[in-house]
Enzyme design. Structure first.
Site, PDB file in Angstrom:
ATOM      1  N   GLU A   6     -33.847  -4.785 -22.269  1.00 52.16           N
ATOM      2  CA  GLU A   6     -32.557  -4.347 -22.804  1.00 52.16           C
ATOM      3  C   GLU A   6     -31.665  -4.236 -21.680  1.00 52.16           C
ATOM      4  O   GLU A   6     -31.817  -3.860 -20.602  1.00 52.16           O
ATOM      5  CB  GLU A   6     -32.644  -3.194 -23.745  1.00 52.16           C
ATOM      6  CG  GLU A   6     -33.307  -1.832 -23.088  1.00 52.16           C
ATOM      7  CD  GLU A   6     -33.654  -0.833 -23.868  1.00 52.16           C
ATOM      8  OE1 GLU A   6     -34.625  -1.050 -24.767  1.00 52.16           O
ATOM      9  OE2 GLU A   6     -33.143   0.114 -23.632  1.00 52.16           O
ATOM     10  N   CYS A  59     -25.526  -2.346 -17.285  1.00 44.20           N
ATOM     11  CA  CYS A  59     -26.767  -1.984 -16.671  1.00 44.20           C
ATOM     12  C   CYS A  59     -28.006  -2.538 -16.936  1.00 44.20           C
ATOM     13  O   CYS A  59     -28.031  -3.171 -18.383  1.00 44.20           O
ATOM     14  CB  CYS A  59     -26.898  -0.501 -17.604  1.00 44.20           C
ATOM     15  SG  CYS A  59     -28.273   0.612 -17.419  1.00 44.20           S
ATOM     16  N   CYS A  85     -42.451   0.495 -17.001  1.00 47.91           N
ATOM     17  CA  CYS A  85     -42.311   1.107 -15.780  1.00 47.91           C
ATOM     18  C   CYS A  85     -43.693   1.996 -15.487  1.00 47.91           C
ATOM     19  O   CYS A  85     -44.229   2.565 -16.175  1.00 47.91           O
ATOM     20  CB  CYS A  85     -41.149   1.801 -15.662  1.00 47.91           C
ATOM     21  SG  CYS A  85     -40.751   2.765 -14.132  1.00 47.91           S
ATOM     22  N   CYS A  89     -42.017   8.686 -15.658  1.00 46.48           N
ATOM     23  CA  CYS A  89     -41.264   9.862 -15.691  1.00 46.48           C
ATOM     24  C   CYS A  89     -41.426  10.693 -17.046  1.00 46.48           C
ATOM     25  O   CYS A  89     -41.552   9.882 -18.046  1.00 46.48           O
ATOM     26  CB  CYS A  89     -39.877   9.875 -15.487  1.00 46.48           C
ATOM     27  SG  CYS A  89     -39.729   9.097 -13.752  1.00 46.48           S
ATOM     28  N   CYS A 109     -38.779  10.095 -19.870  1.00 48.54           N
ATOM     29  CA  CYS A 109     -38.137   8.495 -20.194  1.00 48.54           C
ATOM     30  C   CYS A 109     -38.851   7.596 -21.017  1.00 48.54           C
ATOM     31  O   CYS A 109     -40.104   7.580 -20.962  1.00 48.54           O
ATOM     32  CB  CYS A 109     -38.204   7.985 -18.760  1.00 48.54           C
ATOM     33  SG  CYS A 109     -37.697   6.211 -18.804  1.00 48.54           S
ATOM     34  N   SER A 161     -30.762   2.167  -8.561  1.00 46.48           N
ATOM     35  CA  SER A 161     -31.173   3.400  -8.670  1.00 46.48           C
ATOM     36  C   SER A 161     -32.591   3.554  -8.851  1.00 46.48           C
ATOM     37  O   SER A 161     -33.401   2.632  -9.217  1.00 46.48           O
ATOM     38  CB  SER A 161     -30.899   3.806 -10.189  1.00 46.48           C
ATOM     39  OG  SER A 161     -31.122   5.076 -10.484  1.00 46.48           O
ATOM     40  N   SER A 204     -32.916   9.232  -8.093  1.00 48.97           N
ATOM     41  CA  SER A 204     -33.309  10.098  -9.630  1.00 48.97           C
ATOM     42  C   SER A 204     -34.059  11.302  -9.044  1.00 48.97           C
ATOM     43  O   SER A 204     -35.413  11.400  -8.932  1.00 48.97           O
ATOM     44  CB  SER A 204     -33.872   9.398 -10.589  1.00 48.97           C
ATOM     45  OG  SER A 204     -33.099   8.282 -10.849  1.00 48.97           O
ATOM     46  N   CYS A 255     -32.085   4.168 -21.613  1.00 49.21           N
ATOM     47  CA  CYS A 255     -33.127   3.880 -20.821  1.00 49.21           C
ATOM     48  C   CYS A 255     -34.295   3.464 -21.789  1.00 49.21           C
ATOM     49  O   CYS A 255     -35.155   4.497 -21.925  1.00 49.21           O
ATOM     50  CB  CYS A 255     -33.624   4.660 -19.757  1.00 49.21           C
ATOM     51  SG  CYS A 255     -34.766   4.041 -18.465  1.00 49.21           S
TER      52      CYS A 255
HETATM   53  N1  SAH Z   1     -36.252   3.467 -12.522  1.00 54.05           N
HETATM   54  C1  SAH Z   1     -34.836   3.775 -12.045  1.00 54.05           C
HETATM   55  C2  SAH Z   1     -33.910   3.398 -12.613  1.00 54.05           C
HETATM   56  C3  SAH Z   1     -33.682   3.506 -14.377  1.00 54.05           C
HETATM   57  S1  SAH Z   1     -33.555   4.865 -14.915  1.00 54.05           S
HETATM   58  C4  SAH Z   1     -34.953   5.185 -11.664  1.00 54.05           C
HETATM   59  O1  SAH Z   1     -35.613   6.219 -12.370  1.00 54.05           O
HETATM   60  O2  SAH Z   1     -33.721   5.761 -11.020  1.00 54.05           O
HETATM   61  C5  SAH Z   1     -31.860   5.434 -14.932  1.00 54.05           C
HETATM   62  C6  SAH Z   1     -31.667   6.779 -14.819  1.00 54.05           C
HETATM   63  O3  SAH Z   1     -31.932   7.292 -16.247  1.00 54.05           O
HETATM   64  C7  SAH Z   1     -32.417   7.596 -13.945  1.00 54.05           C
HETATM   65  O4  SAH Z   1     -32.109   8.454 -13.199  1.00 54.05           O
HETATM   66  C8  SAH Z   1     -33.346   8.205 -14.838  1.00 54.05           C
HETATM   67  O5  SAH Z   1     -34.198   9.159 -14.637  1.00 54.05           O
HETATM   68  C9  SAH Z   1     -32.503   8.509 -16.081  1.00 54.05           C
HETATM   69  N2  SAH Z   1     -33.151   8.568 -17.343  1.00 54.05           N
HETATM   70  C10 SAH Z   1     -34.541   8.127 -17.851  1.00 54.05           C
HETATM   71  N3  SAH Z   1     -34.727   8.578 -19.191  1.00 54.05           N
HETATM   72  C11 SAH Z   1     -33.566   9.508 -19.460  1.00 54.05           C
HETATM   73  C12 SAH Z   1     -33.263  10.155 -20.412  1.00 54.05           C
HETATM   74  N4  SAH Z   1     -33.976  10.409 -21.603  1.00 54.05           N
HETATM   75  N5  SAH Z   1     -32.138  10.961 -20.373  1.00 54.05           N
HETATM   76  C13 SAH Z   1     -31.392  10.972 -19.217  1.00 54.05           C
HETATM   77  N6  SAH Z   1     -31.632  10.241 -18.202  1.00 54.05           N
HETATM   78  C14 SAH Z   1     -32.794   9.604 -18.320  1.00 54.05           C
HETATM   79 FE1  SF4 Z   2     -39.544   4.301 -14.553  1.00 52.68          FE
HETATM   80 FE2  SF4 Z   2     -36.903   5.166 -14.008  1.00 52.68          FE
HETATM   81 FE3  SF4 Z   2     -37.953   5.746 -16.517  1.00 52.68          FE
HETATM   82 FE4  SF4 Z   2     -38.709   6.981 -14.270  1.00 52.68          FE
HETATM   83  S1  SF4 Z   2     -36.739   7.069 -15.372  1.00 52.68           S
HETATM   84  S2  SF4 Z   2     -40.100   6.159 -15.797  1.00 52.68           S
HETATM   85  S3  SF4 Z   2     -39.112   5.590 -12.697  1.00 52.68           S
HETATM   86  S4  SF4 Z   2     -37.553   3.543 -15.405  1.00 52.68           S
END
Ligand code: SAH
Ligand code: SF4
Length: 380
Positions: A116, A129, A136, A140, A143, A218, A241, A360
């Site tokens: 996406e 974006c 991934c 996290c 996420c 990021s 992050s 995301c």
């Molecule tokens: N993998 C990379 C980039 C993609 S995510 C990273 O983690 O930095 C982009 C941002 O969205 C990151 O800061 C991530 O932690 C955040 N993110 C992911 N899931 C989220 C959610 N459910 N609510 C808010 N931010 C979120």
């Molecule tokens: Fe991967 Fe970024 Fe999601 Fe963490 S926040 S699982 S690094 S995409």
């Protein structure tokens, strides 16, 4: 979340080797840099200017197919289209939100994976974006992308296709694409070479000419690659992050912290700032009762004091299968206020497109859930 990655069957080396060889072959024209395109046409004894012509059609006109490249001889168009598609990404669905200011596109890759892309139109800029992986490996806790582990990296061309698609959507609305953030699905520093190749392709002045300062990468904190990024010729922006100021908390939220703990991550950020002179953004997804305490804000302020940085608070975008919640507006402002009072430049960034699951990995997750339920209708 880590177990999702660990549970993946081990890939025999021979299969891996075959995969790597395959990945090196371009999937489409968007996978080639301008010098690579020139070399390819050179082998056909075609002059260099032909490559530049094609490049203009791709990245200035956003030509959707070879037929649109009307300044090329018909035989060359036929020849090229038999050899290499422009893109292997097929649009599955486009959804809009925020009065049409946010557009989310779901693509299917040539091998059937869903990824996406989100285009966000603001009064002063238009930002895309981009996703860099299917899934991934970081996992996290909050996420949606990390839920099923990593399926595969995207190629540079699969990322370029997302950007050209967004540039075309912006143009159709009388706008130009100005910014790119690698904040879609996946960890860009786990797909380093292809991400850098994408930057090279989009940065090329003969094409899209997207300045490196308009590109933000990021990362969840892949320390050695932060150092590598500092040494790259393109001054892209770095967003880290962070989400927690201590190892005890960050280990839970961002599992890669167990490999690269907060002190090592902060040291890499300091090296990056020193070497590049550029400010680092720290992302902080604010979760109620998890990382939003006053004491946590104060610890964060101490950690970041004196760094050339700013904090982007992202009020959590709840994922329906995960237990985390967004704090209320008062809690969000309180947390931001503590940082600001401590002298840390802080902004609160509300996610765009909440009603279309534009955060995301969420649209893909929902599409896949629906696809596995035969009775479910189309999304929306
Ligand atoms: N993998 C990379 C980039 C993609 S995510 C990273 O983690 O930095 C982009 C941002 O969205 C990151 O800061 C991530 O932690 C955040 N993110 C992911 N899931 C989220 C959610 N459910 N609510 C808010 N931010 C979120
Ligand atoms: Fe991967 Fe970024 Fe999601 Fe963490 S926040 S699982 S690094 S995409």
């Amino acid at each position: 979340m880590e177990s999702a990655t660990q549970a993946r069957p081990k890939t025999p080396n021979i299969v891996l080797a075959k995969r790597q060889t395959r990945a090196k072959r371009p999937l489409g024209l968007y996978d080639l840099t301008l010098p690579e395109l020139e070399a390819r046409l050179g082998k056909k004894r075609l002059p260099t200017y032909r490559a530049r012509q094609i490049w203009g059609w791709l990245y200035r006109q956003f030509a959707p197919d070879y037929a649109a490249m009307t300044t090329l001889p018909v035989e060359l168009r036929a020849d090229l289209s038999a050899e290499l598609p422009i893109s292997t990404m097929e649009t599955v669905q486009i959804r809009s939100a925020d009065d049409g200011e946010t557009l989310k596109t779901l693509y299917r890759t040539g091998d059937g994976e869903l990824v996406e892309t989100v285009l966000m139109l603001y009064p002063d800029r238009a930002t895309v974006c981009v996703s860099c992986q299917v899934g991934c490996a970081v996992g996290c806790a909050f996420c949606a992308t990390g839920l099923g582990g990593l399926t595969r990296n995207l190629s540079a061309g699969e990322m370029v296709a997302q950007v050209v698609g967004a540039a075309r959507q912006a143009r159709e609305r009388g706008r130009s694409l100005t910014n790119l953030v690698m904040m879609g699905m996946g960890e860009p520093l786990h797909n380093y070479a292809e991400t850098m190749k994408m930057v090279a392709i989009l940065h090329d002045p003969a094409g899209m000419n997207l300045g490196a300062r308009r590109i933000t990468i990021s990362t969840s904190g892949v320390v050695p690659r932060i150092d590598a990024l500092a040494g790259e010729p393109w001054p892209v922006n770095l967003a880290v992050s962070l989400h927690a100021p201590t190892d005890a908390l960050r280990d839970q939220l961002v599992p890669i912290n167990r490999r690269y703990p907060v002190t090592e991550l902060m040291a890499a950020c300091s090296r990056y700032i020193e070497r590049t002179g550029r400010r680092v953004s720290f992302e902080y997804a604010l979760m109620r009762g998890i990382n939003d305490a006053d004491a946590t804000a104060r610890e964060l302020a101490v950690l970041l004091r004196g760094e050339l940085c700013h904090v982007n608070i992202i009020p959590l975008n709840p994922v329906d299968v995960l237990p985390y919640e967004r704090p209320d507006a008062v809690g969000i402002e309180r947390f931001a206020g503590i940082l600001r009072e401590a002298g840390i430049p802080t902004t609160v960034r509300y996610s765009r497109g909440l009603e279309i699951d534009a955060a995301c990995g969420q649209l893909r997750a929902k599409a896949e859930r629906l696809a596995s339920q035969p009775s479910a209708g189309p999304i929306g």
